[in-house]
Design a protein around this motif. Structure first.
Motif, PDB file in Angstrom:
ATOM      1  N   ALA A  91      25.272  44.149  41.508  1.00 47.40           N
ATOM      2  CA  ALA A  91      26.122  43.088  42.056  1.00 47.40           C
ATOM      3  C   ALA A  91      27.382  43.667  42.681  1.00 47.40           C
ATOM      4  O   ALA A  91      27.829  43.227  43.747  1.00 47.40           O
ATOM      5  CB  ALA A  91      26.476  42.093  40.957  1.00 47.40           C
ATOM      6  N   PHE A  92      27.958  44.686  42.022  1.00 50.19           N
ATOM      7  CA  PHE A  92      29.192  45.269  42.546  1.00 50.19           C
ATOM      8  C   PHE A  92      28.910  46.067  43.817  1.00 50.19           C
ATOM      9  O   PHE A  92      29.692  46.020  44.778  1.00 50.19           O
ATOM     10  CB  PHE A  92      29.844  46.162  41.485  1.00 50.19           C
ATOM     11  N   HIS A  93      27.802  46.789  43.863  1.00 52.32           N
ATOM     12  CA  HIS A  93      27.421  47.507  45.072  1.00 52.32           C
ATOM     13  C   HIS A  93      27.245  46.533  46.241  1.00 52.32           C
ATOM     14  O   HIS A  93      27.720  46.777  47.358  1.00 52.32           O
ATOM     15  CB  HIS A  93      26.121  48.282  44.841  1.00 52.32           C
ATOM     16  N   ASP A  94      26.547  45.423  46.000  1.00 49.22           N
ATOM     17  CA  ASP A  94      26.329  44.429  47.058  1.00 49.22           C
ATOM     18  C   ASP A  94      27.648  43.825  47.518  1.00 49.22           C
ATOM     19  O   ASP A  94      27.873  43.618  48.718  1.00 49.22           O
ATOM     20  CB  ASP A  94      25.399  43.318  46.561  1.00 49.22           C
ATOM     21  N   PHE A  95      28.526  43.557  46.568  1.00 47.36           N
ATOM     22  CA  PHE A  95      29.834  42.991  46.896  1.00 47.36           C
ATOM     23  C   PHE A  95      30.630  43.949  47.789  1.00 47.36           C
ATOM     24  O   PHE A  95      31.221  43.536  48.792  1.00 47.36           O
ATOM     25  CB  PHE A  95      30.610  42.705  45.606  1.00 47.36           C
ATOM     26  N   LEU A  96      30.638  45.234  47.428  1.00 47.02           N
ATOM     27  CA  LEU A  96      31.385  46.202  48.224  1.00 47.02           C
ATOM     28  C   LEU A  96      30.795  46.341  49.625  1.00 47.02           C
ATOM     29  O   LEU A  96      31.533  46.395  50.618  1.00 47.02           O
ATOM     30  CB  LEU A  96      31.381  47.559  47.532  1.00 47.02           C
ATOM     31  N   ALA A  97      29.465  46.416  49.714  1.00 42.79           N
ATOM     32  CA  ALA A  97      28.824  46.599  51.015  1.00 42.79           C
ATOM     33  C   ALA A  97      29.096  45.427  51.942  1.00 42.79           C
ATOM     34  O   ALA A  97      29.280  45.598  53.159  1.00 42.79           O
ATOM     35  CB  ALA A  97      27.322  46.801  50.831  1.00 42.79           C
ATOM     36  N   LYS A  98      29.159  44.213  51.388  1.00 41.65           N
ATOM     37  CA  LYS A  98      29.346  43.018  52.215  1.00 41.65           C
ATOM     38  C   LYS A  98      30.815  42.664  52.437  1.00 41.65           C
ATOM     39  O   LYS A  98      31.192  42.204  53.517  1.00 41.65           O
ATOM     40  CB  LYS A  98      28.623  41.831  51.561  1.00 41.65           C
ATOM     41  N   SER A  99      31.646  42.859  51.409  1.00 42.96           N
ATOM     42  CA  SER A  99      33.006  42.325  51.473  1.00 42.96           C
ATOM     43  C   SER A  99      34.101  43.336  51.160  1.00 42.96           C
ATOM     44  O   SER A  99      35.283  43.000  51.266  1.00 42.96           O
ATOM     45  CB  SER A  99      33.132  41.149  50.482  1.00 42.96           C
ATOM     46  N   GLY A 100      33.745  44.560  50.759  1.00 45.84           N
ATOM     47  CA  GLY A 100      34.756  45.507  50.312  1.00 45.84           C
ATOM     48  C   GLY A 100      35.828  45.799  51.336  1.00 45.84           C
ATOM     49  O   GLY A 100      37.016  45.909  51.002  1.00 45.84           O
ATOM     50  N   ALA A 101      35.456  45.898  52.616  1.00 42.63           N
ATOM     51  CA  ALA A 101      36.413  46.293  53.650  1.00 42.63           C
ATOM     52  C   ALA A 101      37.562  45.308  53.782  1.00 42.63           C
ATOM     53  O   ALA A 101      38.688  45.695  54.113  1.00 42.63           O
ATOM     54  CB  ALA A 101      35.696  46.458  54.989  1.00 42.63           C
ATOM     55  N   ARG A 102      37.320  44.046  53.502  1.00 43.18           N
ATOM     56  CA  ARG A 102      38.381  43.051  53.700  1.00 43.18           C
ATOM     57  C   ARG A 102      39.514  43.178  52.675  1.00 43.18           C
ATOM     58  O   ARG A 102      40.593  42.632  52.863  1.00 43.18           O
ATOM     59  CB  ARG A 102      37.805  41.640  53.635  1.00 43.18           C
ATOM     60  N   TYR A 103      39.275  43.907  51.607  1.00 43.67           N
ATOM     61  CA  TYR A 103      40.309  44.072  50.579  1.00 43.67           C
ATOM     62  C   TYR A 103      41.066  45.397  50.720  1.00 43.67           C
ATOM     63  O   TYR A 103      41.923  45.706  49.892  1.00 43.67           O
ATOM     64  CB  TYR A 103      39.680  43.954  49.193  1.00 43.67           C
ATOM     65  N   LEU A 104      40.752  46.162  51.759  1.00 41.59           N
ATOM     66  CA  LEU A 104      41.517  47.363  52.067  1.00 41.59           C
ATOM     67  C   LEU A 104      42.733  46.966  52.903  1.00 41.59           C
ATOM     68  O   LEU A 104      42.666  46.017  53.684  1.00 41.59           O
ATOM     69  CB  LEU A 104      40.656  48.359  52.845  1.00 41.59           C
ATOM     70  N   PRO A 105      43.856  47.691  52.766  1.00 43.46           N
ATOM     71  CA  PRO A 105      45.014  47.400  53.617  1.00 43.46           C
ATOM     72  C   PRO A 105      44.624  47.491  55.083  1.00 43.46           C
ATOM     73  O   PRO A 105      43.965  48.448  55.504  1.00 43.46           O
ATOM     74  CB  PRO A 105      46.025  48.485  53.235  1.00 43.46           C
TER      75      PRO A 105
END
Length: 312
Positions: free
Chosen positions: A287-301
């Motif tokens: 679940a965490f891998h899928d979350f990062l692949a789909k949405s992780g970039a939006r939480y980077l500065p």
């Protein structure tokens, strides 16, 4: 080997972790004689000594390390089983041990908060360390997933890219080079650099970027063991620094630090979520891998935040 028990394996693991039977017993909620008995029974079962008794504590022998590898694999499989049973029950539960290199600690809490909002039943633990410490934790199975700039060599891993990782060169706002454009590597090499320890991801990238500049390696700069120390030192005017853009977004935005316009910068790298490929993927890890692949970039500065208009 059929008579080996979980209690014996957990006793050996605790002894290895602490180096002392007394400390291992305290962790396990047993008496020292009980832990000693578990060790003796396991050594009798294997026919080999599993620990050397040294002045510095109990040290695993070659046979002991083999038993420890098996103990860790069994514990991991039991964790996977627990998560799989919860998944069969339709319950979004589980646990996740997340490790991040120190540069990633500036955005890891936002990632965790967003993920846990969608999966409130998953318990997360966070460990922050430098690159060497994080890789060692992956090696000894202390982490499920690690966030880092480059997948480590020498370990079988699966890696998922979840965002860009810009590397920049910073200086104090009143540094003379702040007003200059198209600064060459040769020119910046003449500055006093503040840098992370040898072997860190940022240091490796810096050495690659500066490779070939005559004389630079003769006096590369001053080592510091944390990004925070480097930032404070740059603000104080002690020198310039090659650093992750994500660690200085706030300071650049508030004009406490300035980016230098060095040719070839920012250096574009990527963030990876890394897990061992030789172990089973738990539902929580998936679940965490899928979350990062789909949405992780939006939480980077946002990288655009690093470039406010200059006020000359």
């Amino acid at each position: 080997m059929r008579n080996i028990s979980l209690r014996q394996l957990r006793s050996v693991t605790a002894i290895h972790r602490h180096g002392k039977i007394v400390s291992a017993a305290a962790e396990l909620g047993l008496t020292p004689p009980a832990v000693t008995l578990q060790l003796q029974q396991l050594e009798h079962e294997t026919g080999l000594v599993l620990f050397d008794r040294t002045p510095d504590g109990m040290r695993a022998t070659t046979a002991g390390l083999a038993v420890l590898d098996t103990a860790q694999a069994i514990e991991e499989r039991l964790r996977v089983l627990s998560d799989e049973i919860d998944a069969v029950k339709g319950v979004k539960r589980g646990s996740l041990r997340l490790g991040v290199v120190s540069t990633a600690k500036y955005f890891a809490p936002r990632l965790m908060a967003a993920f846990m909002a969608n999966f409130p039943g998953i318990e997360m633990k966070l460990a922050v360390g430098n690159r060497a410490e994080t890789i060692e934790s992956l090696k000894n199975h202390s982490l499920d997933i690690a966030l880092m700039g480059r997948p480590p060599p020498g370990i079988p891993v699966r890696a998922v890219v979840f965002g860009d990782h810009p590397l920049v060169i910073i200086a104090a706002p009143d540094h003379p080079l702040v007003r200059q454009r198209d600064i060459t590597r040769e020119r910046i090499a003449g500055e006093s650099f503040l840098m992370r320890e040898s072997g860190s991801g940022t240091r490796i990238s810096m050495e690659i970027f500066m490779r070939g500049v005559a004389g630079w390696m003769d006096n590369p700069g001053i080592e510091m063991d944390s990004n925070e120390t480097i930032k404070q030192s740059v603000m104080a005017g002690l020198g310039v620094a090659f650093i992750s853009g994500h660690t200085v977004a706030y300071e650049v935005e508030t004009r406490r630090l300035a980016l230098l316009d060095v040719i070839g910068m920012p250096l574009r790298r990527q963030w990876f979520a890394v897990a061992r490929s030789d172990r089973a993927m738990t539902p929580a890890m998936g679940a965490f891998h899928d979350f990062l692949a789909k949405s992780g970039a939006r939480y980077l500065p946002a990288f655009g935040q690093l470039y406010p208009e200059p006020t000359f």
